[in-house]
Design a protein around this motif. Structure first.
Motif, PDB file in Angstrom:
ATOM      1  N   ARG A 145       0.810  -1.214   0.000  1.00  0.00           N
ATOM      2  CA  ARG A 145       0.000   0.000   0.000  1.00  0.00           C
ATOM      3  C   ARG A 145       0.850   1.273   0.000  1.00  0.00           C
ATOM      4  NH1 ARG A 145      -3.563  -1.938   5.031  1.00  0.00           N
ATOM      5  NH2 ARG A 145      -1.523  -2.885   5.469  1.00  0.00           N
ATOM      6  N   ARG A 159       2.678   4.234  -1.364  1.00  0.00           N
ATOM      7  CA  ARG A 159       2.584   4.960  -2.628  1.00  0.00           C
ATOM      8  C   ARG A 159       3.711   5.991  -2.804  1.00  0.00           C
ATOM      9  NH1 ARG A 159      -3.954   6.139  -3.315  1.00  0.00           N
ATOM     10  NH2 ARG A 159      -4.570   3.935  -3.521  1.00  0.00           N
ATOM     11  N   VAL A 180       0.688   6.038   2.334  1.00  0.00           N
ATOM     12  CA  VAL A 180       0.041   4.778   1.963  1.00  0.00           C
ATOM     13  C   VAL A 180      -1.362   5.081   1.462  1.00  0.00           C
ATOM     14  CG1 VAL A 180       1.389   3.441   3.625  1.00  0.00           C
ATOM     15  CG2 VAL A 180      -0.827   4.394   4.312  1.00  0.00           C
ATOM     16  N   GLU A 197      -5.326   3.254   0.002  1.00  0.00           N
ATOM     17  CA  GLU A 197      -6.268   2.202  -0.402  1.00  0.00           C
ATOM     18  C   GLU A 197      -7.416   2.887  -1.124  1.00  0.00           C
ATOM     19  OE1 GLU A 197      -6.003  -1.518   2.723  1.00  0.00           O
ATOM     20  OE2 GLU A 197      -7.300   0.166   3.243  1.00  0.00           O
TER      21      GLU A 197
END
Length: 477
Positions: free
Chosen positions: A150, A152, A190, A192
């Motif tokens: 996760r 990024r 991170v 999602e």
């Protein structure tokens, strides 16, 4: 080679100043003044930043110069230049000489020197090749991305500096200090779906890079930044209202620093603009609250062997068992208030005059365990890390954002919350301390304090604290 010999080499051998002539200039311009000094500074600094898998920036800077100050009563004459020459000092002397007309008639006694050294003299910038620094930042990036799918974005930075100062006073007194300083920071983003959150961790102090770049140390930094980011990724909106707040140990002491520490600096109290002005000897905090400013802790970011006026730093008790007992003082404000300087006269560089500033501001431990404190809260907030904040020195009012916080429900730590803001008044908050933990710890070495446009490195520390009825701003119910 000691600090005085090293700085003699820098300023009088390499820079070309004539020592005897410079001392004569200092004696001439400071004669008839209450106080003052010639502050000589040489500084090397570097900063490397890594972002998006590549080196984003790399900078190296060398600067040198002097600041010449005369003090007469509450007036200050100050001039500075990055030209180290007899002619430049003479021009500065002509500028600052005017304030001597307010001389009180009694020159301030010179600082008492010591041979104490709180950190090594080695220059950290020359002990690690550039290629090794770049590889370290690349390794941090790769390690963070491999830890969790996760991730990024990874941002890592390495900064260091080496500062050499010599202070010349009337009568021939010379004091010197060699100050290393390094810092490493890691930030991780991170995500999602459409949601992204971040976490960060930094560490540093007055030592060489080896203390922050050991594999176990930088991996701990990445792990902590990633942990914070993932915690925030699962957070819910913070509640709003008046409630009990538990502050974690260590870095949350930044609230203590901003909301309370500035109000205990001598200049604000001499001018009666601090919320603590006129309260010396009175109860200003809950019983059990003891706060010190300690510039003598070896290798700490906020520590100094001597301050920027030449006074050795000290462990100054500010609040003792709830009672106001001391202020942080530079030489001028101490003299005008009839107090002793505490080694808190600090400046950002030769281009700035000194003023009372904090070093490492710490609340001492109590007797309660963290678990006991959490169990004592029916409903409240547990604030572990802080981001930005602001404070009004005159009123003591503050607003701080919590970068990592949790709900406390029925004596247990609950879900992480996002957007929590702590709102209050520093002196009032001190009276709301109900429990003091036994786990005082210091921040990891990242603090920088701003005052009147000057930034200086500082440290903070505190135990776990329970404060009753603090206002929390949030977006939840």
């Amino acid at each position: 080679m000691n600090a005085l010999s090293q700085t003699d080499d820098i300023f009088f051998n390499r820079a070309g100043l004539d020592r005897a002539a410079t001392e004569a200039q200092v004696n001439e311009v400071l004669g008839g003044a209450d106080d003052g000094e010639l502050f000589l500074e040489y500084r090397q600094s570097e900063a490397l930043s890594f972002d998006d898998g590549r080196l984003k920036s790399a900078a190296f800077d060398t600067s040198q110069g002097f600041g010449l100050r005369t003090v007469a009563g509450d007036a200050i004459g100050y001039a500075h230049s990055n030209e180290l020459s007899r002619e430049a000092i003479a021009r500065a002397a002509a500028t600052v000489r005017a304030v001597k007309s307010g001389h009180s008639g009694a020159a301030a006694p010179a600082p008492v020197g010591t041979n104490r050294h709180l950190y090594a003299d080695l220059n950290p910038l020359g002990l690690m090749p550039f290629e090794a620094k770049l590889k370290l930042l690349a390794d941090i990036d790769a390690y963070a991305r491999a830890k969790d799918g996760r991730v990024r974005q990874v941002m890592a930075s390495l900064t260091g500096e080496w500062q050499a100062v010599q202070i010349l006073r009337a009568g021939g007194q010379r004091l010197a200090d060699i100050r290393p300083l390094v810092r490493m920071n890691v930030s991780v983003v991170v995500g999602e779906g459409d949601r992204q959150e971040s976490g960060s961790f930094g560490t540093g102090g007055r030592f060489a890079y080896e203390r922050v770049i050991a594999p176990e140390r930088w991996r701990e930094a990445v792990d902590e930044a990633l942990r914070q980011a993932l915690v925030n990724l699962g957070s819910v909106p913070a509640p709003a209202g008046e409630m009990a707040v538990v502050l974690g140990p260590g870095w949350p002491g930044i609230l203590l620093h901003e909301a309370i520490g500035h109000g205990l600096e001598g200049d604000f109290n001499r001018k009666k603009t601090s919320a603590f002005a006129g309260l010396m000897g009175q109860m200003v905090a809950a019983p059990g609250v003891t706060v010190v400013d300690d510039g003598t802790i070896a290798d700490r970011r906020g520590s100094l062997s001597i301050d920027d006026e030449g006074t050795p730093t000290s462990r100054t008790v500010l609040i003792e068992d709830g009672r106001l007992v001391g202020f942080m003082q530079d030489r001028q404000n101490a003299r005008l208030m009839g107090m002793a300087p505490t080694g808190n006269g600090r400046r950002q560089s030769f281009a700035h005059h000194p003023m009372p500033r904090m070093t490492n501001t710490i609340m001492l431990p109590g007797s309660r365990s963290k678990d006991e404190i959490i169990r004592g809260v029916k409903r409240g907030l547990y604030a572990v890390n802080f981001g930005g904040g602001q404070v009004d020195i005159t009123s003591g009012k503050f607003v701080f954002s919590a970068s990592e916080a949790y709900l406390i429900e029925d004596g247990r730590i609950g879900p992480a919350v996002k957007g929590a803001m702590l709102i209050g008044n520093g002196p009032d908050a001190l009276t709301k301390v109900r429990m003091i933990g036994d786990d005082t710890s210091l921040d990891p070495g990242v603090g920088t304090c701003g005052k009147d446009g000057q930034g200086v490195p500082v440290g903070v520390g505190q135990p776990t604290l329970l404060l009753d009825n603090l206002t929390v701003g949030g977006t939840g119910g």
